[in-house]
Scaffold this active site. Sequence first.
Site, PDB file in Angstrom:
ATOM      1  N   ARG A  26      -2.651   7.014  -3.122  1.00 46.34           N
ATOM      2  CA  ARG A  26      -1.645   6.262  -2.408  1.00 46.34           C
ATOM      3  C   ARG A  26      -0.763   5.684  -3.556  1.00 46.34           C
ATOM      4  O   ARG A  26      -1.541   5.016  -4.638  1.00 46.34           O
ATOM      5  CB  ARG A  26      -2.125   5.219  -1.495  1.00 46.34           C
ATOM      6  CG  ARG A  26      -1.025   4.158  -1.011  1.00 46.34           C
ATOM      7  CD  ARG A  26      -1.685   3.083  -0.124  1.00 46.34           C
ATOM      8  NE  ARG A  26      -0.865   2.243   0.310  1.00 46.34           N
ATOM      9  CZ  ARG A  26      -0.468   0.888  -0.257  1.00 46.34           C
ATOM     10  NH1 ARG A  26      -1.303   0.507  -1.255  1.00 46.34           N
ATOM     11  NH2 ARG A  26       0.478   0.300   0.215  1.00 46.34           N
ATOM     12  N   HIS A  30       7.316  -0.493  -2.746  1.00 46.65           N
ATOM     13  CA  HIS A  30       6.138  -1.464  -2.814  1.00 46.65           C
ATOM     14  C   HIS A  30       6.811  -2.296  -4.041  1.00 46.65           C
ATOM     15  O   HIS A  30       6.604  -2.410  -5.367  1.00 46.65           O
ATOM     16  CB  HIS A  30       5.160  -0.735  -3.854  1.00 46.65           C
ATOM     17  CG  HIS A  30       3.759  -1.481  -3.793  1.00 46.65           C
ATOM     18  ND1 HIS A  30       2.801  -0.718  -3.472  1.00 46.65           N
ATOM     19  CD2 HIS A  30       3.325  -2.907  -4.131  1.00 46.65           C
ATOM     20  CE1 HIS A  30       1.545  -1.935  -3.429  1.00 46.65           C
ATOM     21  NE2 HIS A  30       2.328  -3.212  -4.229  1.00 46.65           N
TER      22      HIS A  30
HETATM   23  C1  FCB Z   1      -1.348  -6.651  -3.013  1.00 47.50           C
HETATM   24  C2  FCB Z   1      -0.472  -5.869  -3.530  1.00 47.50           C
HETATM   25  C3  FCB Z   1      -0.830  -4.946  -4.798  1.00 47.50           C
HETATM   26  C4  FCB Z   1      -1.784  -5.670  -5.601  1.00 47.50           C
HETATM   27  C5  FCB Z   1      -2.912  -6.484  -4.873  1.00 47.50           C
HETATM   28  C6  FCB Z   1      -3.873  -7.067  -5.829  1.00 47.50           C
HETATM   29  O1  FCB Z   1      -0.876  -7.709  -2.276  1.00 47.50           O
HETATM   30  O2  FCB Z   1       0.111  -4.953  -2.568  1.00 47.50           O
HETATM   31  O3  FCB Z   1       0.295  -4.598  -5.477  1.00 47.50           O
HETATM   32  O4  FCB Z   1      -1.093  -6.689  -6.502  1.00 47.50           O
HETATM   33  O5  FCB Z   1      -2.349  -7.211  -3.909  1.00 47.50           O
END
Ligand code: FCB
Length: 465
Positions: A87, A131
């Site tokens: 992913r 993201h």
């Molecule tokens: C989540 C995020 C990821 C990473 C983890 C620890 O909230 O999606 O990018 O930072 O936490």
Amino acid sequence: MTSTDVRGLSGTGLTFPPGFTFGAATASYQIEGAVDVDGRGPSIWDTFSHTPGKTFEGHTGDVACDHYHRFPEDVSLMKELGLSAYRFSVAWSRVLPEGAGPVEQRGLDFYRRLVDELLEAGVAPWLTLYHWDLPQTLQDRGGWADRDTAARFADYAGVMYDALGDRVPHWSTLNEPMCSSLLGYMAGQHAPGHRDPVEASRAVHHLLLGHGLATGLLRDKGADHLGITLNFTPMSPATDDPADVDAARRLDGQQNRMFLEPIVTGAYPVDVAEDLAAAGAPLPVEDGDLEVISTPIDWLGVNYYFESTVRAVTEPTGKPSPWIGGERIEDVEPEGATTTMGWGISPSGFTGLLTRLHRIAPGLPLFITENGSAWNDVVDDDGQVHDPERVEYLLQHLASVVDAIEQGVDVRGYFAWSLMDNFEWARGYDQRFGLVHVDYRTQQRTLKDSARVYAEILRRHRDGA
Ligand code: FCB
């Protein structure tokens, strides 16, 4: 950990259904680096991380894991671990440097090469469109607080699907819209670093609208495995005092229900909409929006790290809070061991969450799209990275998934966060979540013990052992 210890895992009873997907996850800004090559435009995370005082010791994603140049080596690692899926997310501003308008083919080519490499290695690509790295140009026009960003997101989704729809089977719109909206526009802890309840509430709705628009468009273009990733934190009241109980209701509302329910039921939870309106930050819903937002999806991505206990206090805490109208609510320190993030460890909360999601959305297959823990990992004198705490966390949480499956929850896959150590947002390189250790000076990758354990679990699963 020796190989004998790894073999000793047979006692863990971790048996998963046939066809269960095992992968690892990353995100573009956290690993790629190469922020100003091949026409990439700036994103809000470039701006934010370069703003003094916003990240741990001023760390930025300028170089990160240099994955942009080292992706073939990283894909080999995935193959070595036996991952069936990977992913990753696309940096919107690599493909559309200004968020909209001209497409940068060199940016698209990078993802084409990555996807080809994955397919060649037998690792299924799971592509997340967003993201958190919004093109800065779109932020300059209001970012997610501006309704138009939702439409721009759908356009970008279409560009990506046209380029990669024939080769990428699994598509996800957003990662954790809760963080993009409430951490970014309310708490100011994430890009763009604003503290404005009205913007935050608008960002919530426009992210969900963008998700719905993109889902409809990709569906029309032929996508047949579409989902979204939400982050869930179970919230419990510290006591049965009605004020604490109400605090937990509010936070469960804003953290969990406000994102899930519009997607799966086509309505915002009434109590949450009232809380936001009472705080002067109503959700900017227009006619037809909820039909768009509830466009059917094929799977729900679940990110789980910990659970929270909360209490009401009489005076505003004075601390930046992600919660709209939540000035008088605070977290109770977790009991027991915590990870280096300060997060508690609660595998039973994971099973509870999964059974709850199954009750709310019984027909929707779940994929764990992130779960993992940060520890102080070092390369030992023997050249190995011994991370017993991460191994334990991993085994406990995989066991929680097995428990949920045994209780009838339709969980179809698990992605460890993260494939490798990376830029942990505001916490910079101080926090290591990887199964693979990264030496940021040399870019040397070293499998941690947890990576070997995970590989062994995957091998047994493949072999039906
Ligand atoms: C989540 C995020 C990821 C990473 C983890 C620890 O909230 O999606 O990018 O930072 O936490």
